[in-house]
Design an enzyme around this catalytic site. Structure first.
Site, short mmCIF file in Angstrom:
data_model
loop_
_atom_site.label_atom_id
_atom_site.label_comp_id
_atom_site.label_asym_id
_atom_site.label_seq_id
_atom_site.Cartn_x
_atom_site.Cartn_y
_atom_site.Cartn_z
N CYS A 125 0.87 -1.11 0.00
CA CYS A 125 0.07 -0.09 0.01
C CYS A 125 0.80 1.25 -0.02
O CYS A 125 0.26 2.34 -0.31
CB CYS A 125 -0.97 0.14 1.28
SG CYS A 125 -1.88 -1.45 1.25
N HIS A 265 -3.40 7.05 3.36
CA HIS A 265 -3.59 5.86 2.61
C HIS A 265 -5.12 5.47 3.07
O HIS A 265 -5.26 5.49 4.36
CB HIS A 265 -2.60 4.72 3.11
CG HIS A 265 -3.03 3.39 2.79
ND1 HIS A 265 -3.58 3.07 1.46
CD2 HIS A 265 -3.27 2.16 3.48
CE1 HIS A 265 -3.86 1.81 1.36
NE2 HIS A 265 -3.76 1.22 2.50
N ASN A 295 -10.07 0.07 0.17
CA ASN A 295 -8.39 0.22 -0.01
C ASN A 295 -7.98 -0.63 -1.22
O ASN A 295 -8.09 -1.76 -1.57
CB ASN A 295 -7.90 -0.74 1.21
CG ASN A 295 -6.68 -0.87 1.29
OD1 ASN A 295 -5.89 -0.40 0.49
ND2 ASN A 295 -5.94 -1.29 2.34
N1 ACO Z 1 -18.59 -8.86 9.06
C1 ACO Z 1 -19.05 -9.29 10.29
N2 ACO Z 1 -18.10 -9.63 11.19
C2 ACO Z 1 -16.91 -9.65 10.95
C3 ACO Z 1 -16.46 -9.49 9.76
C4 ACO Z 1 -17.27 -8.97 8.84
N3 ACO Z 1 -16.93 -8.75 7.46
N4 ACO Z 1 -15.02 -9.57 9.77
C5 ACO Z 1 -14.79 -9.78 11.04
N5 ACO Z 1 -15.80 -10.09 11.76
C6 ACO Z 1 -15.75 -10.52 13.12
C7 ACO Z 1 -14.71 -11.31 13.73
O1 ACO Z 1 -14.80 -12.78 13.14
C8 ACO Z 1 -14.84 -11.20 14.84
O2 ACO Z 1 -15.95 -12.05 15.58
P1 ACO Z 1 -15.45 -12.70 16.99
O3 ACO Z 1 -15.03 -11.45 17.92
O4 ACO Z 1 -16.51 -13.50 17.44
O5 ACO Z 1 -14.21 -13.63 16.63
C9 ACO Z 1 -15.19 -9.67 15.28
O6 ACO Z 1 -15.84 -9.39 13.99
C10 ACO Z 1 -13.93 -8.76 15.53
O7 ACO Z 1 -13.14 -9.04 14.63
P2 ACO Z 1 -11.85 -7.96 14.79
O8 ACO Z 1 -10.78 -8.51 13.56
O9 ACO Z 1 -11.23 -7.90 16.23
O10 ACO Z 1 -12.38 -6.73 14.27
P3 ACO Z 1 -11.63 -5.37 14.36
O11 ACO Z 1 -12.49 -4.29 15.01
O12 ACO Z 1 -10.18 -5.57 14.64
O13 ACO Z 1 -11.80 -4.82 12.95
C11 ACO Z 1 -10.54 -4.95 10.84
C12 ACO Z 1 -11.11 -5.80 11.83
C13 ACO Z 1 -11.33 -3.82 10.09
C14 ACO Z 1 -10.00 -5.68 9.63
C15 ACO Z 1 -9.57 -4.03 11.44
O14 ACO Z 1 -8.58 -4.88 12.09
C16 ACO Z 1 -8.47 -3.40 10.58
O15 ACO Z 1 -9.01 -2.46 9.66
N6 ACO Z 1 -7.32 -3.51 10.37
C17 ACO Z 1 -6.48 -2.93 9.51
C18 ACO Z 1 -6.45 -3.74 8.24
C19 ACO Z 1 -6.34 -3.07 7.06
O16 ACO Z 1 -6.68 -1.99 6.91
N7 ACO Z 1 -5.45 -3.75 6.23
C20 ACO Z 1 -5.33 -3.37 5.23
C21 ACO Z 1 -4.01 -3.45 4.54
S1 ACO Z 1 -2.82 -2.72 5.23
C22 ACO Z 1 -3.23 -1.31 5.17
O17 ACO Z 1 -3.64 -0.81 4.18
C23 ACO Z 1 -2.92 -0.20 6.27
#
Ligand code: ACO
Length: 338
Positions: A125, A265, A295
């Site tokens: 990214c 980003h 993204n």
């Molecule tokens: N819909 C519903 N529930 C979901 C989904 C979905 N699409 N995806 C995950 N969940 C559930 C999980 O299974 C979990 O359930 P559980 O508690 O029963 O196990 C719950 O939601 C919480 O999951 P987390 O992963 O802890 O959620 P979080 O609040 O951390 O959000 C996210 C997840 C959005 C991916 C976040 O961690 C994030 O944005 N991280 C950065 C990732 C990113 O942007 N990466 C891109 C590449 S790098 C970059 O560009 C910066």
């Protein structure tokens, strides 16, 4: 050195400016409501956790270079620069058309930039910001006068559409910038690039390379799909982008209050807000379009910059911060005068 060129120098070194941008996204839109029908998710979950409402998805026969070439054509038209006058094409991507030849060569052939030399860079990214820094170096040494920096991605082809934690986050698209040294313009004031390979496991595409060459087994294991530790990525993204933005501002001799526009980003609204809380600056200075594109990895910053310009958010002389973070980890920030 000509008198014209020397006006655009700093201590004798030509300064690089973005003279025009262009972008392209595929016409097919995938909304959160569409995703509700594909995986166990809801519009509400996606919106509150990420800020994303919809993303654009390329057609099966539309490759990264097709999108990159269209963005490049638009940028060149906006710059009034002929394709034959491009000296270098850098394509930043993690979804090249093929293992080789490089995607930049495919773009070259499509746009007719017959005098350019071409290579890809892979900084996930952070790719566009890294590519812009490369353009700056080539222009600074006088090795190139016109550089086309392209961020282009077809992330949909490395997405596991049954993995709800990943498939809601990404989109496809491309952006391009024409970079030159222009008399009377300061252009890029400072840039700082960083990496930490010890954290490479947190965000990766494991299959298809020399570690895990494609086989029936790697496909059965899903190694041809992107893997991510979302929470860890989130934390590092916030810390690293905040830090590198401060370093780039320091190097430029500016503070966040001197900036007119900040283009982070476009990964997640919560990441952007967390950076805003740490870095400061009025919230309206942070340009966000991830709600409509998701993204787009290496394309995200340049698609946002191009859109901000088209929306009238950029005037000549404005000071702009570009900051990105991605797999590797890689991260970087550029401060420029528009
Ligand atoms: N819909 C519903 N529930 C979901 C989904 C979905 N699409 N995806 C995950 N969940 C559930 C999980 O299974 C979990 O359930 P559980 O508690 O029963 O196990 C719950 O939601 C919480 O999951 P987390 O992963 O802890 O959620 P979080 O609040 O951390 O959000 C996210 C997840 C959005 C991916 C976040 O961690 C994030 O944005 N991280 C950065 C990732 C990113 O942007 N990466 C891109 C590449 S790098 C970059 O560009 C910066």
């Amino acid at each position: 050195m000509s008198a014209a060129l020397s006006n655009a120098t700093f201590a004798g070194i030509p300064r690089a400016s973005i003279v025009a941008t262009g972008s392209y996204v595929p016409s097919r839109v995938l909304t959160n409501a569409d995703l509700e029908k594909m995986v166990d998710t809801t519009d509400e979950w996606i919106l509150t956790r990420t800020g994303i409402r919809e993303r654009h998805i390329a057609e099966p026969d539309e490759a990264t270079s097709d999108m990159g070439a269209e963005a490049a054509r638009r940028a060149l038209a906006n710059a009034g620069v002929a394709a034959e006058d491009v000296d270098l094409i850098v394509v930043a991507t993690i979804t090249p058309d093929m293992g080789f030849p490089n995607t930049a060569c495919f773009v070259q052939a499509k746009i007719g930039a017959k005098n350019a030399f071409c290579f890809d860079i892979e900084a996930a990214c952070s790719g566009f910001v890294y590519g812009l820094d490369i353009a700056r170096q080539y222009i600074g040494t006088g090795s190139a006068r016109t550089v086309l920096v392209i961020g282009a991605e077809k992330i949909s082809c490395i997405t596991d559409w049954s993995d709800r934690s990943l498939c809601v986050l990404f989109g496809d698209g491309a952006g391009a910038a024409v970079v030159q040294s222009v008399p009377g313009r300061n252009g890029i004031l400072a840039s700082v690039m960083r990496s930490d390979g010890t954290l490479s496991d947190l965000l990766k595409l494991p299959g298809g390379g020399s570690r895990h060459p494609t086989s029936a087994e790697t496909i059965a294991q899903g190694l041809h799909y992107m893997k991510m530790e979302g929470r860890d990525v989130f934390k590092h993204a916030v810390t690293c982008m905040t830090d590198v933005a401060r370093r780039a501002l320091d190097r430029a001799g500016l503070t966040v209050d001197d900036l007119d526009l900040i283009i982070p980003h476009q990964a997640n609204q919560r990441i952007v807000s967390a950076i805003g809380e740490r870095l400061g600056g009025a919230p309206e200075k942070y340009y966000v379009n991830l709600d409509r594109y998701g993204n787009t990895s290496a394309a995200s910053v340049i698609i946002a910059l191009d859109e901000a310009h088209r929306m009238g958010r950029l005037q000549r002389g404005n000071r702009v911060l570009l900051v990105a973070f991605g797999g590797g980890f890689t991260w970087g920030a550029t401060v420029l005068e528009w």
